[in-house]
Scaffold this motif. Sequence first.
Motif, short mmCIF file in Angstrom:
data_model
loop_
_atom_site.label_atom_id
_atom_site.label_comp_id
_atom_site.label_asym_id
_atom_site.label_seq_id
_atom_site.Cartn_x
_atom_site.Cartn_y
_atom_site.Cartn_z
N UNK A 1 0.41 50.07 -18.27
CA UNK A 1 1.81 49.55 -19.90
C UNK A 1 3.03 49.54 -19.42
N UNK A 2 3.34 50.85 -18.78
CA UNK A 2 4.82 50.52 -19.48
C UNK A 2 5.80 49.95 -17.82
N UNK A 3 4.72 49.33 -17.14
CA UNK A 3 5.42 47.69 -16.09
C UNK A 3 5.36 46.99 -17.19
N UNK A 4 4.34 46.49 -17.28
CA UNK A 4 4.64 45.55 -18.77
C UNK A 4 5.90 45.03 -19.73
N UNK A 5 5.73 46.78 -20.15
CA UNK A 5 6.90 46.64 -21.08
C UNK A 5 8.14 47.20 -20.75
N UNK A 6 8.19 47.72 -18.82
CA UNK A 6 9.87 47.69 -18.87
C UNK A 6 10.49 46.62 -18.21
N UNK A 7 9.13 45.65 -18.01
CA UNK A 7 9.52 44.10 -17.30
C UNK A 7 10.66 43.79 -18.59
N UNK A 8 10.05 44.03 -20.18
CA UNK A 8 11.05 42.81 -20.72
C UNK A 8 12.16 43.74 -21.44
#
Length: 404
Positions: free
Chosen positions: A244-251
């Motif tokens: 989840x953090x990778x998706x969230x972190x991209x933004x």
Amino acid sequence: MNLTSLLILGALSAFGPLAIDFYLPGFPSIAQAFGTDEAHVQVTLSAYFLGLSIGQLVYGPVADRFGRRRPLLFGIVLFTLASVACGLAPSLPWLIGARFLQALGGCAGMVLARAIVTDKCDTIGAAKAFSQLMLVMGLAPILAPILGGLLVNTTGWRWIFFCLALFSGLSLAAVALGLPESLPAHHPRHPLSGALRRYASLLADGVFVGNALTGGVAMAGMFAYIAGAAFVIITLYGVPAEHFGWVFGTNAAGFVLVAQVNARLLARFGPAPILARAIAVHAAGGVALVLVALAHPAQLWPLLLPLFVCVASLGCIIPNASACAMNGQGHRAGSASALLGCLQFCIASFTSWLVGAFANGTAVPMAAIIALCALCAAGLCKATQAHARRRAVAAPGPAASFRD
């Protein structure tokens, strides 16, 4: 401002997003632990936003009366103790109450970081400093969900809050050793009895309120995304909690990058013109997002593209709206910063509640609220800048031209 001060202020500004983003991957686990659903767990997020709103109104006048340092140290201690209480929570109501107290402590860093920047910088310098703080505090939404997901799957969600207590303890030491008082001794120290009068005068300032609401409504859309992200990404589209953090972190990385571009553009264009253009991009992204969500795509990536535009454009919107609002506040900077934050997080607490209230098993409620916030922010920005231009004609000067 020197690098050490910026790093410390960045850590203090990160208390809010860190305490939010760190525990988002734990929503399903918290719901399971307390035998409830994720919509009820979202109340802990609304309670945190409410605490941020109320607490800032207290810290502002106190900081204008007693200086920045003592209220800041008190807030960090309260945040540390409340974080431990969250980790030990035996029930969901306990966790909701502890999150409220955690916010009352954490908002001290957010209010006083803005006030300290205003104490030390002129208007353009403040806008640049706010953009640089985005780089430091931007690491929180990039790293926090990744680490939170790892903790949830290894040690359990409670360790998220114990790690927050450790972070705040380290921040306490940094402030005690490396951040001196920034409010000069010769500045007027307003009595606490005049706090309501100062807030009333700020609320009567159309340019201050307009810029505060422009940034606040746009930021509320981001918190609607934060409130709904775990459901949409993990539950609806099946992304594992540890990813989840990778998706969230991209933004979040887009947000940080745009904030740094903003810092370079300020000397050439000024905060207000950049704000107007960034708001237009943000609104276009919001409209695209809700149209995609209504199509119910089978994969996640069509949603992520307009969502990235919405979040990244906030890297221009938030620092410039804050700098325009704080311009010229001088010795009442603490109260102005507090009211700015209160207006922002009152709206944020409402929009995060709306995401849970209108949950229907799709991404549409989250997307619709983000789009609505973006369009409202665009309207507010246009009206505020028109009002600022009329004020500049009536009373020309540096403060007026800065807001044009």
